[in-house]
Design a protein around this motif. Structure first.
Motif, PDB file in Angstrom:
ATOM      1  N   THR A  82      98.730  22.824 -10.299  1.00  0.00           N
ATOM      2  CA  THR A  82      98.330  21.804  -9.221  1.00  0.00           C
ATOM      3  C   THR A  82      98.209  22.539  -7.951  1.00  0.00           C
ATOM      4  N   LYS A  83      99.303  22.991  -7.579  1.00  0.00           N
ATOM      5  CA  LYS A  83      99.254  23.768  -6.353  1.00  0.00           C
ATOM      6  C   LYS A  83      98.086  24.850  -6.346  1.00  0.00           C
ATOM      7  N   ASP A 122      94.656  23.272  -5.653  1.00  0.00           N
ATOM      8  CA  ASP A 122      94.417  22.788  -4.382  1.00  0.00           C
ATOM      9  C   ASP A 122      94.268  24.467  -3.722  1.00  0.00           C
ATOM     10  N   GLU A 123      94.611  25.192  -3.919  1.00  0.00           N
ATOM     11  CA  GLU A 123      94.366  26.525  -3.087  1.00  0.00           C
ATOM     12  C   GLU A 123      92.915  26.917  -3.640  1.00  0.00           C
ATOM     13  N   VAL A 179      90.325  24.911  -4.397  1.00  0.00           N
ATOM     14  CA  VAL A 179      89.458  23.980  -3.876  1.00  0.00           C
ATOM     15  C   VAL A 179      89.356  24.334  -2.289  1.00  0.00           C
ATOM     16  N   ASN A 180      90.273  24.966  -1.504  1.00  0.00           N
ATOM     17  CA  ASN A 180      90.185  25.470  -0.017  1.00  0.00           C
ATOM     18  C   ASN A 180      89.562  26.342  -0.102  1.00  0.00           C
ATOM     19  N   GLN A 231      84.959  22.871 -10.778  1.00  0.00           N
ATOM     20  CA  GLN A 231      85.099  23.510  -9.381  1.00  0.00           C
ATOM     21  C   GLN A 231      84.565  24.891  -9.795  1.00  0.00           C
TER      22      GLN A 231
END
Length: 215
Positions: free
Chosen positions: A155-156, A159-160, A162-163, A194
Motif C-alpha cells: 500500500t505504501k 502511494d509512492e 501514484v505520487n 494506474q
C-alpha cells in the motif's frame, strides 16, 4: 451369660458384586451417550471437524463431493479460482464448514489475492482455536502476520507510485512501482489501472493497450 458362639456372616459373593457393578457402569455410560454428553474419564476431547467426515445425507454427500473436487483443483492443479467457487458453494450450504473455511483462505493465498486472503485467515483463526487445532491455528497466525505486513508495504508502494505518476510526472518510474505491486498482488485493481495510465503517459501504446485489457 450365653456360651453360644456368634453366627458367622454369610460368605461374600464377589462374582455377583462385580456383575452388578459392570451392569451399572454400562447403564451409566449408555445414559451419557444417549444425551450426547462426554462420559467422565472416557472422552473429553472435542473432535476437530474435517473435510473427510462420513457423508450420510444427500446434502452431506454433495458437500463432500465439492470439497474433494475443490481440494484436487487447489492442491493438484493449482487452480485456486475454480477451487474457490466450490468452497464458496459449500459455505453457502454450511457456513460453519471448518474444512471449507480453511481451504478458502488457502485458495486466496495461492491466488495471491492478499487482502482477501488476510480477511479469510483472520476469520478462520478463531475457528481453529475453538476447534483445538493448534497446527492450523499456528499456520493462520503466521499468515495473518505475514499478509498484514505485506499489505502495508505494498500500500505504501502504491502511494509512492501514484505520487510519481500524478505529481512528479515520472510515468516510467511509476510503472516500476505498479509492476512490483502486481507481481505480488495480481488482483490489485488500483495498480492495474494506474499502470495502464502510466504506459499511456509514457507513450508506450502497445503496453498501454495490453494493460487496459487487464483492468
Amino acid at each position: 451369660m450365653s456360651t453360644d458362639e456368634p453366627t458367622p456372616p454369610p460368605p461374600v459373593d464377589m462374582k455377583r458384586i462385580f456383575t452388578q457393578a459392570a451392569v451399572l457402569t454400562a447403564v451409566f455410560v449408555a445414559f451419557w451417550s444417549v444425551f450426547g454428553l462426554d462420559t467422565p474419564g472416557y472422552n473429553t476431547e472435542e473432535p476437530v471437524p474435517t473435510a473427510t467426515n462420513v457423508a450420510n445425507t444427500p446434502a452431506e454427500q454433495d458437500i463432500q463431493s465439492m470439497m474433494n473436487q475443490g481440494i484436487a483443483l487447489l492442491h493438484e492443479k493449482n487452480d485456486a479460482r475454480s477451487a474457490l467457487s466450490l468452497f464458496d458453494k459449500v459455505l453457502a450450504l454450511n457456513p460453519g464448514h471448518y474444512g471449507a473455511r480453511y481451504q478458502r483462505a488457502k485458495s486466496f493465498d495461492v491466488a495471491c489475492d492478499l487482502e482477501r486472503a488476510l480477511e479469510a485467515w483472520q476469520a478462520f483463526l478463531p475457528e481453529a482455536e475453538r476447534s483445538r487445532d493448534p497446527e492450523a491455528a499456528e499456520w493462520a497466525r503466521g499468515r495473518v502476520a505475514h499478509l498484514s505486513e505485506q499489505v502495508v508495504t505494498l500500500t505504501k508502494q502504491m502511494d509512492e507510485g501514484v505520487n510519481l505518476l500524478h505529481r512528479g510526472d515520472q510515468p516510467e518510474a511509476a510503472i516500476t512501482h505498479f509492476d512490483g505491486i502486481l507481481s505480488a498482488w495480481p488482483s490489485h485493481y488500483g495498480a492495474a489501472y494506474q499502470v495502464a495510465v502510466a504506459h499511456e503517459r509514457a507513450g508506450q501504446v502497445a503496453a498501454a493497450k495490453k494493460a487496459w485489457s487487464l483492468v
